[in-house]
Design an enzyme around this catalytic site. Structure first.
Site, PDB file in Angstrom:
ATOM      1  N   ALA A  25       7.617 -85.520  14.902  1.00 22.26           N
ATOM      2  CA  ALA A  25       8.347 -86.504  13.818  1.00 22.26           C
ATOM      3  C   ALA A  25       7.262 -87.284  13.226  1.00 22.26           C
ATOM      4  CB  ALA A  25       9.111 -87.147  14.972  1.00 22.26           C
ATOM      5  N   GLY A  27       6.947 -91.631  11.659  1.00 21.02           N
ATOM      6  CA  GLY A  27       7.780 -92.898  11.554  1.00 21.02           C
ATOM      7  C   GLY A  27       6.956 -93.752  10.601  1.00 21.02           C
ATOM      8  N   ASP A 141      10.444-103.013  19.876  1.00 20.14           N
ATOM      9  CA  ASP A 141      10.939-102.035  18.611  1.00 20.14           C
ATOM     10  C   ASP A 141      12.020-101.058  19.548  1.00 20.14           C
ATOM     11  OD1 ASP A 141      11.498-100.675  16.253  1.00 20.14           O
ATOM     12  OD2 ASP A 141       9.806 -99.459  16.366  1.00 20.14           O
TER      13      ASP A 141
END
Length: 698
Positions: A25, A27, A141
């Protein structure tokens, strides 16, 4: 789910240890890869930071400290931090690899979830946050992308410490986070605490229950505006029939004022589990409306850290205020018939409110409202009062009549007033207290010097004391916001004043073993200093006799502690006293530090005079101080009668005398031809054993 994309890091070996397999992934702060730790032969998640973060030395230092702290946080619902380091220009974190999917995947694929599933999924997230909050960690977060669901059903929350490292060390004034879940205080640049994480959990729970996020907008600033100035509505507005306790839980978590939220994850966890056990099966298994689709996804956005908090306050006449449908906007008093109908619908749908008399209701029957918790009922009562006041103040027709000249004068006055307001706002935000300025560097200055520097730029300051291992006591460690951050001059700057290193009392190590002392030092985060061994008459070998510094002495972590360890009692050589008189032998043994014991029975010893020591036990070797030496005293040689062997053969006489313990001397005459004893001396009397008997042989 893995993304099979071309990436320069894939297939490389990071830090000569982590073999990168593929990219998982990407980000706003990093890219995550599946890698294999070749040293331990296990799969790990390798988070490689983006170059602009890896090039910031201050950030890397902060990240290292945050990673070490997060590595000490061990909980079954928190992703473990395994390693952190730099390989050239590559800065990385190594974390536990959770094979599975994220909560974002669940929301995207299924949309709104039944309350039973939503509460079951959020429970381990809150439990992990509660453990982190109890250990002093704030996530900052929390979002569905950071909630990992393993293939075997384990649920963990990840990325502890990374957002804190970014917001604490970058000088861009940027706040890294997903704007859809960010708390109002973080948008305004205020310090975050456990309640900020609770707010994000409340937004996530709203999204899981309704399939959509409470605040949406075309650009991130619109969503941030709503977090600061809006109110999260009850999820039952989107999912009719949802239990009032669930509405109350979501709105408790997402209260705009942190003081009105749960204090931390553990407080939220207790309420969450209480609600789960008290809802009925019908309430838990309520199916969301089919019309509610999967939620829109907000990726990580960079949002200015409240460099102008006033821009997030409602303007005097907002053009398009972000209020949910069915709510009246501030200052809106004139409504048309459609708006009045919307207000009535919103009124009717408020849970816990009675239906007012209204000619437009057409006598339609409304279902009974769902039951509420006490906190939600109080909110509903207040909303009831507000809506009744609005309904009473709402005119039944629009203001279309009047003198055109009067309306022209009013418009001129409005334009003049708007110009004055614009001029005042321009001065306030351009040259006045609302002007933006960068926070100057004040580290290693005295408080007076730092305050003078801040005052010269136009900032007012407060102070707070912090521990610091490097900056001397009384000097400024830094500021909050950090140096270089752009903020408005009316915002206070907090000076972090060093109290010196934090000191901890040293544990008491004496009386235990050396291994126990090492364990105690490790637990207290102290170091083992020099270890000196010495004899001790009272302590066994391996026992700690003393420590330096002494127990209870305040010391910083890592202070070495010197130990003196016993080698046991000092050994003493046993002196030999055989053949000495009894008094001399006793004196010699006691002079050596030992104890003399005289055996009660004396013995005959042919070569030791009477009264002297015939034997001792032990005869040699070592004893410890006070050890006992047993002495046996001689009675001298035994007296034996010498029989006469005159006339007997010499060989026979010799053999018999030697058997009696005598020494035999033979005196031959004429060569002893006949071998007969003619004379002996002594004869027929007692003599000491071992004496010499002379026989004359012819």
């Amino acid at each position: 789910m893995q993304e099979h994309v071309s990436d320069p890091v894939a297939g490389t070996l990071v830090d000569n240890r982590y073999a990168v397999i593929s990219r998982l992934a990407r980000g706003g702060m990093s890219t995550v890869y599946l890698a294999v730790d070749q040293r331990l032969d296990r799969e790990v998640a390798l988070k490689v930071l983006h170059p602009h973060l890896a090039a910031d030395e201050n950030f890397l230092g902060r990240l290292g400290r945050e990673a070490k702290a997060a590595a000490r946080l061990s909980h079954p619902h928190v992703v473990g931090v395994l390693d952190q380091g730099n390989d050239g220009t590559t800065a990385y974190l190594v974390m536990e690899y959770i094979k599975g999917h994220t909560l974002r995947d669940v929301i995207r694929d299924r949309g709104a979830l039944p309350p039973r599933l939503a509460l079951a999924l959020i429970d381990p997230v809150v439990e992990g946050l509660g453990a982190a909050h109890a250990a002093g960690f704030i996530h900052r977060d929390v979002k569905p992308e950071n909630v990992l669901i393993a293939d075997d059903g384990r649920i963990k929350i990840g990325d502890f410490g990374l957002a804190r490292a970014v917001t604490s060390s970058t000088s861009t004034g940027a706040l890294i986070g997903t704007v859809a879940y960010i708390s109002p205080e973080l948008v305004l640049g205020k310090p975050a605490d456990a309640r900020s994480d609770v707010y994000s959990v409340g937004i996530m729970l709203y999204e899981m229950l309704t399939g959509r996020q409470p605040f949406e907008g075309e650009v991130p600033i619109q969503v941030a505006y709503q977090h600061v100035n809006g109110t999260v509505g009850p999820p039952s507005d989107q999912v009719p029939g949802l239990a009032g306790e669930v509405d109350e839980l979501v709105q408790w978590c997402t209260a705009n004022d942190p003081e009105n939220r749960p204090v931390d994850g553990n407080a939220l966890l207790q309420e969450l589990r209480h609600i789960r056990t008290h809802l009925t099966d019908a309430e838990l298994d309520l199916l969301p409306p089919a019309a509610v689709g999967p939620a829109s996804q907000h990726h990580t956005e960079v949002l200015a850290r409240a460099s102008n908090p006033t821009t997030l306050l409602p303007p005097s006449r907002p053009a398009a205020p972000p209020y949910p449908p069915g709510h009246l906007t501030p200052g809106q008093h004139t409504v048309d018939e459609g708006q009045a109908h919307t207000a009535r619908v919103a009124y009717h749908q408020r849970p816990g409110l009675a239906l007012p008399d209204d000619d437009d209701s057409d006598g339609e029957w409304s279902p009974p409202p769902p039951r509420l918790g006490k906190r939600a009922q109080r909110r509903a009562d207040k909303e009831d009062e507000k809506l009744r006041a609005v309904a009473a103040a709402t005119p039944v027709r629009t203001l279309r009549e009047g003198n055109p000249r009067r309306r022209g004068v009013l418009w001129v006055l409005v334009l003049i007033l708007a110009a004055l307001l614009a001029t005042g706002a321009g001065w306030f935000f351009g040259m006045g207290p609302g002007a933006a300025a960068a926070v100057p560097a004040v580290a290693n200055k005295t408080v007076a010097q730092a305050q003078q520097v801040l005052s010269g730029v136009g900032f007012r300051s407060t102070t707070s004391d912090v521990f610091d291992d490097e900056v001397p006591s009384g000097l400024v460690v830094g500021s909050e916001p950090a140096a270089g951050t752009e903020i408005r001059k009316f915002q206070p700057v907090s000076l972090l004043v060093s109290k010196g290193p934090q000191l901890f009392p040293l544990p008491n190590l004496t009386g235990g073993t050396l291994d126990q002392a090492k364990s105690s030092l490790n637990a207290a985060q102290m170091a083992l200093g020099t270890v000196a061994e010495k004899f001790d008459e009272d302590a066994e070998a391996g026992i700690v006799l003393s420590q330096d510094p002494a127990a209870g002495t305040p010391a910083r972590h890592g202070t070495p502690v010197a130990l003196a360890v016993s080698k046991g009692p000092q050994p003493i050589a046993v002196p030999s006293v055989i053949g000495k008189s009894e008094d001399d032998a006793v004196a010699a043994i006691e002079a050596a530090g030992l104890t003399a014991r005289v055996a009660p029975d004396e013995v005959f010893v042919r070569n030791v005079p009477e009264g002297d020591v015939a034997s001792q036990s032990p005869a040699n070797g070592t004893l410890t101080r006070g050890g006992t030496v047993t002495l046996t005293i001689s009675k001298g040689p035994r007296m034996v009668n010498v029989p006469s062997y005159i006339g007997k053969q010499a060989s026979e006489a010799r053999k018999a005398l030697e058997a009696l313990g005598f020494q035999v001397r033979v005196n031959n005459i004429l060569g002893g031809f006949f071998g007969t004893v003619r004379d002996q001396s002594p004869v027929d009397r007692e003599v000491p054993e071992g004496s010499v008997v002379t026989i004359t042989v012819v």
